[in-house]
Write an enzyme that holds these catalytic residues in place. Structure first.
Site, PDB file in Angstrom:
ATOM      1  CE  LYS A  75      -3.905   2.037   2.582  1.00  0.00           C
ATOM      2  NZ  LYS A  75      -4.797   1.853   3.746  1.00  0.00           N
ATOM      3  CB  SER A 150      -8.178   3.607   2.970  1.00  0.00           C
ATOM      4  OG  SER A 150      -7.282   3.021   3.912  1.00  0.00           O
ATOM      5  CB  SER A 174      -8.382   0.609   5.855  1.00  0.00           C
ATOM      6  OG  SER A 174      -9.105   1.804   5.985  1.00  0.00           O
TER       7      SER A 174
END
EC number: 6.3.5.7
Length: 483
Positions: A75, A150, A174
């Site tokens: 990420k 997210s 997330s």
């Protein structure tokens, strides 16, 4: 090879059935042919192939580790020296960190190959991955729907078979919510188990890094690699890390499962409720004891979370002023204008909304009424969950109240977006570990089942999830062969 588990990939690489270069090139080809998913912000193809060549030499000499030669994605909020760390924001679009995050260093030490960095909601603020400066990520099961957020890029990359595993962060769901929307497995470890050094902060008391993969067995391999004390992280906990892969293979003792009635409300889609009840029946048939529990403070989870998360975000993001680093406005004649314009131009709407909310609840006259009150409620929520978990092994329920919603459906309704986290935020507020695993489909869209456990009970959580996956095939479903 793209449908192999991590254990199968590791065995095949060690047995020289195919090379790390072949596997890495396959992943690069998959990423290139699925650009419409928009799962990646940056790729490091040449370096990945060089590292794959080095991994093949290590494997040839019989010196490889379990993750040696296996490509992965990160990420884009973990600092890396080679690739930009953008947090999917204009503010950091060109930022290159001078150091690697601890989690990056650990993967390098274990021979994994970081193939690129994935798209996300800007500064990890969002539940749909529509709040990205680099555009929305699409769900591999239905490209008209969100992958969750997210960490949507990481989830989409694994679900779309672009990489065998990926790393995300979880501040209020997330990792677990995108895992549920994309039909894969994801775990948020206990707060302090995995180092946050080099992970760009959203809400420091809630953030935690964790892995995405196809199965609990795969998650165990990855978690064993990244868990452990780090002196560079003041919140890191110093404790012995078990061999999670070995732990999940032990016989599972009688499981006591807590089932909260508040998780089966009218706003939870019927197909999801049915899937969870079917999972409960399977656990019962496997000998588990189901205990009805009452979580009286559940209605306060989301409001408490958003007060605290926004307050911490407004503080953490105050450092981005266009002077030391970050986007610098070219239309300013005074210092105040420079800071104001840089922040106005550099941050997206959702980030601005949360900064303003956080600044408000921390301001004079509102601090006691909102922030201090939320912290008191947080302690009550934590105490209730810990007390409940003294009588059960896990709390079971749906990961999300709905399946993946359509792109644009909730983008202008922040409250509905926030409510997507209704079942996940409590684990962050209490610092507890929680895992989401696939448990069925509704209208060809994946459904996630969440298990939440005691602090540092990852071995038990993973073992129960693995036990479930040994008796179901939901985690083997593929977007190209829809369930």
């Amino acid at each position: 090879m793209e449908h192999y588990s991590l254990a199968q990939l590791s065995k095949a690489l060690h047995n020289r059935e195919f090379s790390s270069v072949e596997l890495t090139q396959h992943c690069i080809n998959k990423i290139q042919s699925n650009k419409d998913l928009n799962a990646f912000i940056s790729l490091d193809e040449d370096q990945a192939l060089k590292e794959a060549q080095s991994a093949d030499l290590v494997l040839k000499n019989g010196e490889g580790k379990p993750l040696t030669g296996i490509p992965m994605a990160l990420k884009d909020l973990f600092c890396t020296k080679r690739l930009n760390t953008t947090c999917a924001s204009k503010m950091l679009a060109n930022f290159q960190a001078p150091y690697d995050a601890t989690i990056v260093t650990k993967f390098k030490q274990n021979g994994a190959i970081i193939i690129g960095k994935t798209n996300m909601d800007e500064f990890a603020m969002g539940s749909s991955n529509e709040n990205s400066y680099f555009g929305s990520v699409k769900n591999p099961w239905d490209r008209e729907r969100v992958p969750g957020g997210s960490s949507g890029g990481s989830a989409a990359a694994v679900a779309g078979n672009l990489v065998p595993f990926a790393i995300g962060s979880d501040t209020g769901g997330s990792i677990r919510q995108p895992a549920a929307f994309c039909g894969i497995s994801g775990i948020k470890p206990t707060y302090g188990l995995v180092s946050r050094y080099g992970m760009v902060a959203f809400a420091s008391s809630l953030d935690q890094a964790g892995p995405f993969a196809k199965s609990a067995e795969d998650l165990a391999m990855i978690l064993h690699c990244i868990a452990g004390f780090d002196s560079k992280d003041s919140t890191s906990v110093d404790r012995v890390i078990p061999d999670y892969s070995a732990e999940i293979k032990k016989p599972v003792d009688k499981i006591r499962i807590g089932l909260p009635s508040c998780f089966f409300q009218p706003q939870v889609e019927k197909g999801i409720q049915d899937a969870i009840h079917n999972a409960v029946k399977l656990f019962e048939n496997l000998g588990a004891e189901i205990i009805e529990i009452d979580l009286k403070l559940q209605p306060f989870w989301v409001p408490c979370y958003y007060v605290i998360a926004c307050a911490e975000a407004s503080s953490n993001l105050s450092r981005y002023d266009g002077i030391r680093f970050g986007h610098r406005s070219k239309s300013a004649s005074t210092l105040i204008e420079l800071i104001t314009n840089s922040r106005s131009e550099g941050f997206g709407n959702e980030v601005k909304r949360r900064i303003l909310t956080g600044t408000h609840v921390l301001s004079s006259g509102f601090f006691d009424a909102y922030y201090l009150h939320a912290q008191k409620v947080r302690r009550l929520i934590r105490d209730e969950l810990i007390t409940t978990l003294n009588s059960v092994d896990v709390i079971l329920g749906p990961t999300t109240p709905t399946t993946a919603f359509k792109l644009g459906e909730k983008i202008n309704d922040p409250i509905q977006n926030y409510l997507a986290d209704v079942f996940t935020v409590a684990a962050n507020l209490a610092g507890l570990p929680a895992i989401s695993i696939p448990t069925g489909f509704e209208n060809k869209l994946p459904i996630g089942l969440q298990l939440m456990g005691k602090h540092f009970s990852e071995s038990r959580l993973l073992a129960i999830a693995h036990h479930y996956q040994q008796h179901t095939n939901w985690h083997l479903a593929n977007p190209n062969k829809q369930g």
